[in-house]
Design an enzyme around this catalytic site. Sequence first.
Site, short mmCIF file in Angstrom:
data_model
loop_
_atom_site.label_atom_id
_atom_site.label_comp_id
_atom_site.label_asym_id
_atom_site.label_seq_id
_atom_site.Cartn_x
_atom_site.Cartn_y
_atom_site.Cartn_z
CE LYS A 41 -11.90 0.39 -10.38
NZ LYS A 41 -10.65 -0.39 -9.97
CE1 TYR A 87 -12.86 3.61 -9.45
CE2 TYR A 87 -14.98 3.25 -10.19
CZ TYR A 87 -13.77 3.04 -9.07
OH TYR A 87 -14.00 2.01 -8.38
CG ASN A 90 -8.10 -3.85 -3.42
OD1 ASN A 90 -9.28 -3.80 -3.48
ND2 ASN A 90 -7.38 -3.09 -2.40
CG ASP A 108 2.78 4.50 -6.22
OD1 ASP A 108 2.16 3.96 -7.13
OD2 ASP A 108 2.99 5.55 -6.08
CG ASP A 132 -2.30 0.75 0.96
OD1 ASP A 132 -3.33 0.07 0.86
OD2 ASP A 132 -1.99 2.12 0.80
N1 LIG Z 1 -15.90 0.35 -2.36
C1 LIG Z 1 -16.66 0.33 -3.61
O1 LIG Z 1 -17.87 0.72 -3.35
C2 LIG Z 1 -16.02 -0.11 -4.75
C3 LIG Z 1 -16.92 -0.17 -6.02
C4 LIG Z 1 -16.40 -0.56 -6.96
C5 LIG Z 1 -15.11 -0.92 -7.09
N2 LIG Z 1 -14.36 -0.73 -6.10
C6 LIG Z 1 -12.73 -0.62 -6.19
O2 LIG Z 1 -12.32 -1.80 -5.28
C7 LIG Z 1 -11.15 -1.53 -5.10
C8 LIG Z 1 -10.84 -1.24 -3.54
O3 LIG Z 1 -11.70 -0.15 -3.22
P1 LIG Z 1 -11.83 0.19 -1.59
O4 LIG Z 1 -13.13 0.81 -1.30
O5 LIG Z 1 -11.49 -0.60 -0.52
O6 LIG Z 1 -11.10 1.62 -1.53
P2 LIG Z 1 -9.94 2.35 -0.47
O7 LIG Z 1 -9.92 3.73 -0.68
O8 LIG Z 1 -10.96 1.99 0.68
O9 LIG Z 1 -8.78 1.46 -0.31
C9 LIG Z 1 -7.75 1.38 -1.56
C10 LIG Z 1 -6.38 1.38 -1.03
O10 LIG Z 1 -5.60 1.51 -1.89
C11 LIG Z 1 -4.31 2.03 -1.72
N3 LIG Z 1 -3.87 2.63 -2.89
C12 LIG Z 1 -4.01 3.87 -3.50
N4 LIG Z 1 -3.37 4.21 -4.52
C13 LIG Z 1 -2.02 3.16 -4.54
C14 LIG Z 1 -1.13 2.91 -4.96
N5 LIG Z 1 -0.62 3.85 -6.21
N6 LIG Z 1 -0.44 1.75 -4.66
C15 LIG Z 1 -0.60 0.85 -3.69
N7 LIG Z 1 -1.96 1.23 -3.10
C16 LIG Z 1 -2.83 2.25 -3.26
C17 LIG Z 1 -4.89 3.20 -0.90
O11 LIG Z 1 -4.00 3.57 0.10
C18 LIG Z 1 -6.05 2.10 0.04
O12 LIG Z 1 -5.51 1.89 1.12
C19 LIG Z 1 -10.58 -0.45 -5.82
O13 LIG Z 1 -10.00 -0.42 -7.08
C20 LIG Z 1 -11.98 0.37 -6.22
O14 LIG Z 1 -11.91 0.97 -7.26
C21 LIG Z 1 -14.38 -0.13 -5.10
#
Ligand SMILES: NC(=O)c1ccc[n+]([C@@H]2O[C@H](COP(=O)([O-])OP(=O)(O)OC[C@H]3O[C@@H](n4cnc5c(N)ncnc54)[C@H](O)[C@@H]3O)[C@@H](O)[C@H]2O)c1
Length: 259
Positions: free
Chosen positions: A166, A162, A98, A71, A44
């Site tokens: 996706k 986005y 993720n 990253d 992360d």
């Molecule tokens: N929560 C939702 O409703 C939802 C819906 C559809 C898709 N998603 C997808 O699911 C995945 C997880 O989402 P979430 O809701 O847990 O998001 P979140 O923002 O809670 O967590 C994402 C994590 O990714 C880390 N991150 C960001 N940039 C990074 C990088 N460059 N390198 C390494 N780590 C990095 C962040 O620090 C964070 O810990 C994402 O790809 C998101 O697009 C989430």
Amino acid sequence: MSILDEDLARFAGRTVAITGGAQGLGRAMAERFAAEGASLALIDVNGDSLSACVDSLGSDYGVAVSGDVVDVTDSAQVREWVDAVTGRNGRIDVLVNNAGIIRDNRVENITDEDWHAVLDVSLTGAFTCARAVFPGMRRNGYGRIISFASMSWRGNFGQANYVAAKAGIVGLTRALALEGARDGITVNAIAPGLIETPMLASMDARARELLTKKIPMRHTGRPSDVAEGAAFLASEAAGYITGTVLDIDGGISIGSSIR
Ligand SMILES: NC(=O)c1ccc[n+]([C@@H]2O[C@H](COP(=O)([O-])OP(=O)(O)OC[C@H]3O[C@@H](n4cnc5c(N)ncnc54)[C@H](O)[C@@H]3O)[C@@H](O)[C@H]2O)c1
């Protein structure tokens, strides 16, 4: 004390690598895999949340957990991480792409920076991590790659960057599925709907309210709902499933206008 359930240890002896593992869905999946005996390699960009997560997973589940500040947009860092985990654990069996970010805006207000940031983390990051693990998985004749799309991949208002990222994940998944198929590597995507994570909390409140009303099940999902789907796709039992997109969204993607 380990709370590992011996009857439900599908990932004992397996190494599962998760990007963006410090919070939200990444953390929920880490817990799910740890509960089933996996060794975990989490990365992360948020070092503080990551070390808190690593500490609690190690003590709650008694499995080996590493956490590295990497990253996903930096291919040299990713390669170094994959080499280090492979050196330590001998293999990476499962990669979960993720990590993702949102920078929502109407198209005319999306800056170059916000366009590139979203594509770089979600799409290029997934490609970079998949490229780094592929040779090892090929050598082992076994691998599971799961990447995060979103219900938005079909199109969404105010999310051109986005949506493009996706939809790109869906294309990347299908292309890599073909490349891995002869070597026991499956590649699939998960398209979550509205799931209660910090990312959802950061979304525009009005958009969130409107969307929640459109969910046929009438409620948002829990991170554990997504973790269940990921654990299935990552399991040996899912070995004949590749190139698919698993919607985990309470039915929102079904598309009927009567809900
Ligand atoms: N929560 C939702 O409703 C939802 C819906 C559809 C898709 N998603 C997808 O699911 C995945 C997880 O989402 P979430 O809701 O847990 O998001 P979140 O923002 O809670 O967590 C994402 C994590 O990714 C880390 N991150 C960001 N940039 C990074 C990088 N460059 N390198 C390494 N780590 C990095 C962040 O620090 C964070 O810990 C994402 O790809 C998101 O697009 C989430």
